[in-house]
Design an enzyme around this catalytic site. Structure first.
Site: not given
Ligand SMILES: [Zn+2]
Length: 416
Positions: A89, A182, A387
């Site tokens: 993911d 995760e 991210h």
């Molecule tokens: Zn990671």
């Protein structure tokens, strides 16, 4: 053992570009695991690719865990099996759909300009500055890249391909493990530990070349519930106890010098994560993080005293605090067998790199797996700025990560 770096470049890049095209953004508000259908799509794609590599023992479980096994070389059957892990993911903190990767060959060391005003400037990014001359992969600036953790998946797949193509390199059993969710922190909840033969595992989910991580935070999530005394605002004077005002008052009591934005290194924090509700009832989630158990306890007790202080400020209101464990610092699990980390350091050395010991200001699937009895340190994978829209990866560092995997598999044979 000579492992030519050029062998890895093309398959690694092709794999990374292939995997990031599948949108696997996970969803923290969905209870089922995997939380999103895209993760199944990638898991199925990987299942097919593993079989195409000639691996016979490939299993995709109903729970969304993909486990493949490279058999031990002849005469190495009694060696400890080791595993390599990566998560399918990607983070929900930035868009992850319709990713259009850009490949910057022979990176010139200048700022990388992407769409939407996203610039990755080596002047503010020392890790990028250090990679001049590398092949750098970014998104087009509208999404994250997804190198976290598809760089790790590509490295594990490519290292497996190399080991299969080089049967003269002896090794014990090697397990390749790909896991969902995760980023939501829930991915290991249903992990079928009994299906794994591994004595220890290694996650490929770190960043800077040479990095070895054997410590992460201890983590708890506290849910704080505020119960007010609602009443029509027209006649509220001296009678209304507003649960939202109570929650806001609570947030302002959290020490600002113990927030993520005010701390680094070994210092932990309180993080107000989510708040919702109305005058009658409101709810606040606060994350507690620290490398030391005692400090985590101190913060948990801090929340209790803030709760009493808010009750004193809002007579008639009620505040309850419930803390839930999320994961623990994994360092103690490596004391059982020093080889787990020592061989990793040696593998990094043999790959021509200087091992860099770092601590993770977060958690990993490895922490959860370590708790289940399979010690699992973390290895660099070459991605950076996780991210975010400015996420990037170095193909050259990914090549190094592959070399570490292969060296490590071979070293466990010599250590026995
Ligand atoms: Zn990671």
């Amino acid at each position: 053992m000579n492992i030519p770096r050029d062998w890895f470049r093309k398959p690694l890049l092709e794999r990374l570009l292939d995997y990031v095209r599948v949108c696997t953004t996970s969803d923290p508000h969905v209870e089922i695991i995997p939380s999103t259908p895209g993760q199944w799509e990638l898991l199925q794609l990987l299942t097919g690719k593993l079989k195409a590599l000639g691996i016979e023992d490939v299993q995709l479980t109903d729970g969304g865990y993909l486990i493949a096994r490279l058999p031990a070389s002849r005469g190495c059957e009694s060696l400890p099996v080791i595993g390599f892990l990566a998560h399918v993911d990607t983070s929900f903190d930035a868009p992850g759909e319709n990713i259009k990767p850009r490949v910057h060959e022979n990176y010139d060391g200048k700022p990388i300009e992407l769409a939407g005003g996203v610039t990755i400037d080596p002047e503010h990014d020392e890790n990028l500055a250090a990679r001049k001359g590398d092949t750098i992969i970014t998104s087009d600036g509208t999404t994250l890249l997804g190198a976290d953790d598809k760089a790790g998946i590509a490295e594990i797949m490519t290292a497996a391909e190399w080991l299969i193509a080089h049967p003269e390199v002896d090794h014990g059993g090697v397990e390749l493990v790909f896991t969902p969710d995760e980023e939501t922190g829930r991915g290991m909840n249903n992990f079928p530990k009994e299906k794994l033969d591994s004595y220890c595992c290694y996650t490929l989910d770190g960043d800077v070349e040479g990095t070895i991580e054997t410590e992460c935070f201890n983590a708890e999530k506290a849910t704080i519930v505020f119960e007010g005394v609602p009443i029509h605002p027209g006649s509220a004077r001296g009678r209304l106890v507003n649960a939202l005002s109570m929650a806001a008052g609570f947030v302002t009591m959290l020490p600002r010098n113990e927030s993520p934005e005010a701390t680094d290194g070994r210092y932990g924090f309180y993080l107000p994560q989510e708040m919702s509700g109305n005058a009658d009832r409101s709810e606040l989630a606060v994350l507690l993080r620290d490398f030391e158990e005692e400090e985590l306890t101190r913060r948990r007790e801090g929340l209790q005293s803030f709760a009493r202080a808010v009750e004193a400020q809002f007579p008639g209101g009620r505040v309850t605090v419930k803390a839930q464990k999320q994961y623990v610092n994994m360092r103690s699990y490596f004391e059982r067998d020093p080889r787990i980390v020592e061989l990793l350091e040696e593998a990094v050395h043999l790959a021509g790199l200087k091992p860099v010991r770092k601590i993770i200001r977060g958690g990993t699937d490895g922490a959860r797996l370590s708790e289940m009895g399979i010690p699992t340190p973390n290895i660099f994978a070459g991605g950076h700025n996780f991210h975010s829209r400015s996420e990037w990866a170095s193909l050259d560092v990914m090549v190094s990560a592959c070399q570490v995997i292969i060296r490590l598999a071979a070293l466990w044979r010599e250590s026995a």
